[in-house]
Every structure is written in structure tokens, then in C-alpha cells.
Design a protein around this motif. Structure first.
Motif, PDB file in Angstrom:
ATOM      1  N   GLY A 258       0.760  -1.240   0.000  1.00  0.00           N
ATOM      2  CA  GLY A 258       0.000   0.000   0.000  1.00  0.00           C
ATOM      3  C   GLY A 258       0.785   1.281   0.000  1.00  0.00           C
ATOM      4  N   GLU A 259       2.109   1.228  -0.018  1.00  0.00           N
ATOM      5  CA  GLU A 259       2.891   2.463  -0.051  1.00  0.00           C
ATOM      6  C   GLU A 259       2.810   3.093  -1.442  1.00  0.00           C
ATOM      7  N   GLU A 260       2.276   4.308  -1.533  1.00  0.00           N
ATOM      8  CA  GLU A 260       2.050   4.961  -2.813  1.00  0.00           C
ATOM      9  C   GLU A 260       3.132   5.966  -3.174  1.00  0.00           C
ATOM     10  N   ARG A 261       3.934   6.392  -2.209  1.00  0.00           N
ATOM     11  CA  ARG A 261       4.958   7.405  -2.465  1.00  0.00           C
ATOM     12  C   ARG A 261       6.210   6.731  -3.040  1.00  0.00           C
ATOM     13  N   LEU A 262       6.471   6.974  -4.313  1.00  0.00           N
ATOM     14  CA  LEU A 262       7.570   6.282  -4.977  1.00  0.00           C
ATOM     15  C   LEU A 262       8.914   6.642  -4.380  1.00  0.00           C
ATOM     16  N   ASP A 263       9.070   7.881  -3.928  1.00  0.00           N
ATOM     17  CA  ASP A 263      10.341   8.263  -3.330  1.00  0.00           C
ATOM     18  C   ASP A 263      10.587   7.489  -2.039  1.00  0.00           C
ATOM     19  N   VAL A 264       9.514   7.224  -1.281  1.00  0.00           N
ATOM     20  CA  VAL A 264       9.635   6.437  -0.055  1.00  0.00           C
ATOM     21  C   VAL A 264       9.971   4.988  -0.382  1.00  0.00           C
ATOM     22  N   VAL A 265       9.284   4.424  -1.385  1.00  0.00           N
ATOM     23  CA  VAL A 265       9.571   3.050  -1.796  1.00  0.00           C
ATOM     24  C   VAL A 265      11.018   2.935  -2.249  1.00  0.00           C
ATOM     25  N   ALA A 266      11.481   3.893  -3.051  1.00  0.00           N
ATOM     26  CA  ALA A 266      12.860   3.862  -3.550  1.00  0.00           C
ATOM     27  C   ALA A 266      13.861   3.960  -2.409  1.00  0.00           C
ATOM     28  N   ARG A 267      13.572   4.815  -1.430  1.00  0.00           N
ATOM     29  CA  ARG A 267      14.501   4.980  -0.304  1.00  0.00           C
ATOM     30  C   ARG A 267      14.536   3.738   0.565  1.00  0.00           C
ATOM     31  N   LEU A 268      13.371   3.190   0.916  1.00  0.00           N
ATOM     32  CA  LEU A 268      13.323   2.032   1.805  1.00  0.00           C
ATOM     33  C   LEU A 268      13.904   0.773   1.159  1.00  0.00           C
ATOM     34  N   SER A 269      13.797   0.683  -0.160  1.00  0.00           N
ATOM     35  CA  SER A 269      14.295  -0.508  -0.861  1.00  0.00           C
ATOM     36  C   SER A 269      15.750  -0.377  -1.285  1.00  0.00           C
ATOM     37  N   GLY A 270      16.305   0.820  -1.127  1.00  0.00           N
ATOM     38  CA  GLY A 270      17.696   1.018  -1.514  1.00  0.00           C
ATOM     39  C   GLY A 270      17.898   1.335  -2.978  1.00  0.00           C
ATOM     40  N   LEU A 271      16.819   1.573  -3.724  1.00  0.00           N
ATOM     41  CA  LEU A 271      16.950   1.884  -5.141  1.00  0.00           C
ATOM     42  C   LEU A 271      17.277   3.352  -5.389  1.00  0.00           C
ATOM     43  N   GLY A 272      17.204   4.160  -4.351  1.00  0.00           N
ATOM     44  CA  GLY A 272      17.706   5.522  -4.425  1.00  0.00           C
ATOM     45  C   GLY A 272      16.717   6.557  -4.889  1.00  0.00           C
ATOM     46  N   SER A 273      16.219   6.443  -6.096  1.00  0.00           N
ATOM     47  CA  SER A 273      15.346   7.471  -6.660  1.00  0.00           C
ATOM     48  C   SER A 273      14.127   6.837  -7.306  1.00  0.00           C
ATOM     49  N   ALA A 274      13.083   7.653  -7.434  1.00  0.00           N
ATOM     50  CA  ALA A 274      11.865   7.176  -8.088  1.00  0.00           C
ATOM     51  C   ALA A 274      12.150   6.809  -9.538  1.00  0.00           C
ATOM     52  N   ALA A 275      13.057   7.548 -10.181  1.00  0.00           N
ATOM     53  CA  ALA A 275      13.383   7.252 -11.579  1.00  0.00           C
ATOM     54  C   ALA A 275      14.038   5.877 -11.697  1.00  0.00           C
ATOM     55  N   ASN A 276      14.969   5.580 -10.803  1.00  0.00           N
ATOM     56  CA  ASN A 276      15.611   4.264 -10.832  1.00  0.00           C
ATOM     57  C   ASN A 276      14.611   3.163 -10.503  1.00  0.00           C
ATOM     58  N   LEU A 277      13.702   3.447  -9.573  1.00  0.00           N
ATOM     59  CA  LEU A 277      12.656   2.486  -9.239  1.00  0.00           C
ATOM     60  C   LEU A 277      11.822   2.151 -10.465  1.00  0.00           C
TER      61      LEU A 277
END
Length: 298
Positions: A258-277
Motif C-alpha cells: 500500500g505504499e504509494e509514495r515512490l520516493d519512499v519506496v525507492a529509499r526504503l528498498s535502496g533503489l535511491g530514486s523514483a526514476a531508478n525504481l
């Protein structure tokens, strides 16, 4: 056949529901298996294939012997009505004999590559991959690769969270990079080093942190070159590719939860940025984050 049963046929009490309605069928009620090693009895007749949404063709040891017409006709009927077709290992020969692979991408075990190309030149054979997903027709290179493909199908059908649960029960990596080329010369590589399990477990708890290959090597108390060799020998991939795969899987789980904020998902997963995600998710699943959320989010 065992891989198909393990992935698609077992009950999943840990999930609270079964994933698939699995039926094993055969042209004969009693089928001699593996050069007489055992006999398969009590399975459904071949007519059961006519109602399957997904038809899985297992491997066959006698690739030069043509399949019986009833089996090939069942495959053709499944293709005609839009069923998903899966070939495990030399099962790709059966799909090719039925004519459903002409013009399509496919793979099979590296031992059969030359024979497959010779007999089925209209198929776009890919020899150096673990499996091929060509949309509604999927093929795997061998037994372990059948597990890779099976988990890929579960991930495609139900999302990363469920696929990871199935992989944990299998005690098998949820995602393996690499291809068959590494196995051709050394089918069973000799691994003298210690297991990677401790450093993998350590890294999985810290995917959101700035992990590096050098950091993993230091944790394992080896040089980066030694760590690279261990990953190749034990997992068939590189440390960086493994990290990217695990981080993408974590990102998928976060989106599913349910996490909708891509920047949060990218940060928590270690992918860094929404673009990289976005790039990683599309590469692994073929979907954008919004499409993935729409399909799999709880």
C-alpha cells in the motif's frame, strides 16, 4: 513434472488459500516414467488439458522420438483457445512439434540446443538464458530453471509478496540472474568456499542502506574478487545484480502493501530514486509502478 507440482500443486496454508487448481493428466492411466524408474498411475485423462487455463508440458528424455498425436493435438487445442503454455526443459520440443513455437522465442536445456535448432529452425531459440517469457508461451532451460520460471509465473499472477513466500518454502532464491552459459562447461561447479547464506541474510536486513560490493566482501571477510567468484558459483549471478534484484523485490512488496509514495519506496528498498525504481520495476515485471500497484496492491 516434480517442479510443476512443487510450484503449482501444493497447498499453501501459510497464505491462507491455494494459488492454483492443479491437475496432472496423461494419455494413459498408467505411464512408465524415467526409463522405467517408476510408474505413474491414477492421474486424470488427457481430456483434462482441454479445460486448463495454463498447460504445462514437462521434460522428456527421448527428444528424438515424436510425441503421440493425442498430446500434440491437446497442445494445439490449448493454444487455439488462448491458454497459457509452459514448457519445462526438453518439454519445449513438444511445444515445437505441435507448431505453437514457430516465430516465437523459446529456450531449452543447453544439451539439446543444437538438436532443437536443427529440427525447429522457425523457432527463435535463445540458448543462454534460464527461461523465456514470450507472453502466453513460456519455456525453461532445465530443472532448476523450471523453478525459476515457476516462481516468475507466480510473481506475474500474484505479485512479489506471494512469490517470495513460495520461494521461502522451496528454500530457493526468489530471483536468479544469469544464464545457462555458466553451466555448460561446469554443470556442477566445485564450491570450496563457505556458504554465502550469512552475508546474504545480513544484506537482506539492510537493503535500504548504501550497501556496496566492497561492503559485502568486507562483511564476508573476503576480497571483492573472491566474493564475485562465490556469487557466480553458488547463485549464478554477480553481487550487484543480486542486490538490484532483491531491492526490486522489496520495492514490489512495499507497493503491494500500500505504499504509494515512490520516493519512499525507492529509499526504503535502496533503489535511491523514483526514476531508478521505475526503470528497475519495468525491467523486472514489465509494469510501471502505477500499473503494478493497480494489479497487486492489497
Amino acid at each position: 513434472m516434480g517442479c510443476a507440482i512443487e510450484i503449482f500443486g501444493l497447498r499453501r496454508p501459510e497464505l491462507g488459500h491455494d494459488l492454483y487448481d492443479f491437475t496432472l493428466c496423461s494419455p494413459e492411466p498408467s505411464t512408465l516414467m524415467r526409463d522405467g524408474f517408476f510408474t505413474l498411475t491414477g492421474v486424470a485423462p488427457l481430456a483434462a488439458a482441454d479445460t486448463a487455463d495454463t498447460l504445462i508440458v514437462p521434460n522428456r528424455p527421448d527428444t528424438e522420438v515424436p510425441r503421440r498425436r493425442a498430446v500434440l493435438d491437446a497442445v494445439r487445442r490449448a493454444r487455439a483457445r488462448g491458454a497459457r503454455l509452459i514448457g519445462f526443459c526438453s518439454g519445449a520440443f513438444t511445444l515445437a512439434e505441435a507448431g505453437v513455437l514457430d516465430g516465437r522465442r523459446a529456450t531449452a536445456h543447453w544439451q539439446w540446443a543444437d538438436g532443437f535448432r536443427r529440427r525447429f529452425p522457425a523457432v527463435r531459440f535463445e540458448p543462454d538464458v534460464l527461461f523465456v517469457d514470450d507472453g502466453d508461451i513460456l519455456t525453461a532451460a532445465g530443472s532448476a530453471a523450471a523453478l525459476d520460471l515457476g516462481l516468475h509465473v507466480v510473481r506475474r499472477d500474484f505479485g512479489a509478496e506471494v512469490a517470495n513466500s513460495v520461494s521461502r518454502r522451496l528454500v530457493f532464491a526468489a530471483h536468479r540472474d544469469g544464464g545457462q552459459r555458466q553451466f555448460v562447461e561446469r554443470p556442477v561447479p566445485e564450491v570450496r568456499d563457505e556458504s554465502l547464506a550469512p552475508v546474504l541474510a545480513w544484506a537482506l536486513e539492510r537493503l535500504g542502506e548504501p550497501l556496496t560490493v566492497a561492503g559485502l566482501a568486507a562483511r564476508a571477510a573476503v576480497s571483492p574478487a573472491t566474493l564475485h567468484r562465490r556469487f557466480r558459483a553458488q547463485l549464478g549471478t554477480t553481487p550487484l545484480a543480486w542486490l538490484n534484484g532483491e531491492r526490486t523485490a522489496l520495492a514490489c512488496r512495499l507497493i503491494e502493501r500500500g505504499e504509494e509514495r515512490l520516493d519512499v519506496v525507492a529509499r526504503l528498498s535502496g533503489l535511491g530514486s523514483a526514476a531508478n525504481l521505475r526503470v528497475r520495476l519495468r525491467r523486472e515485471t514489465g509494469l510501471t509502478p502505477s500499473a503494478y500497484r493497480h494489479r497487486f496492491a492489497l
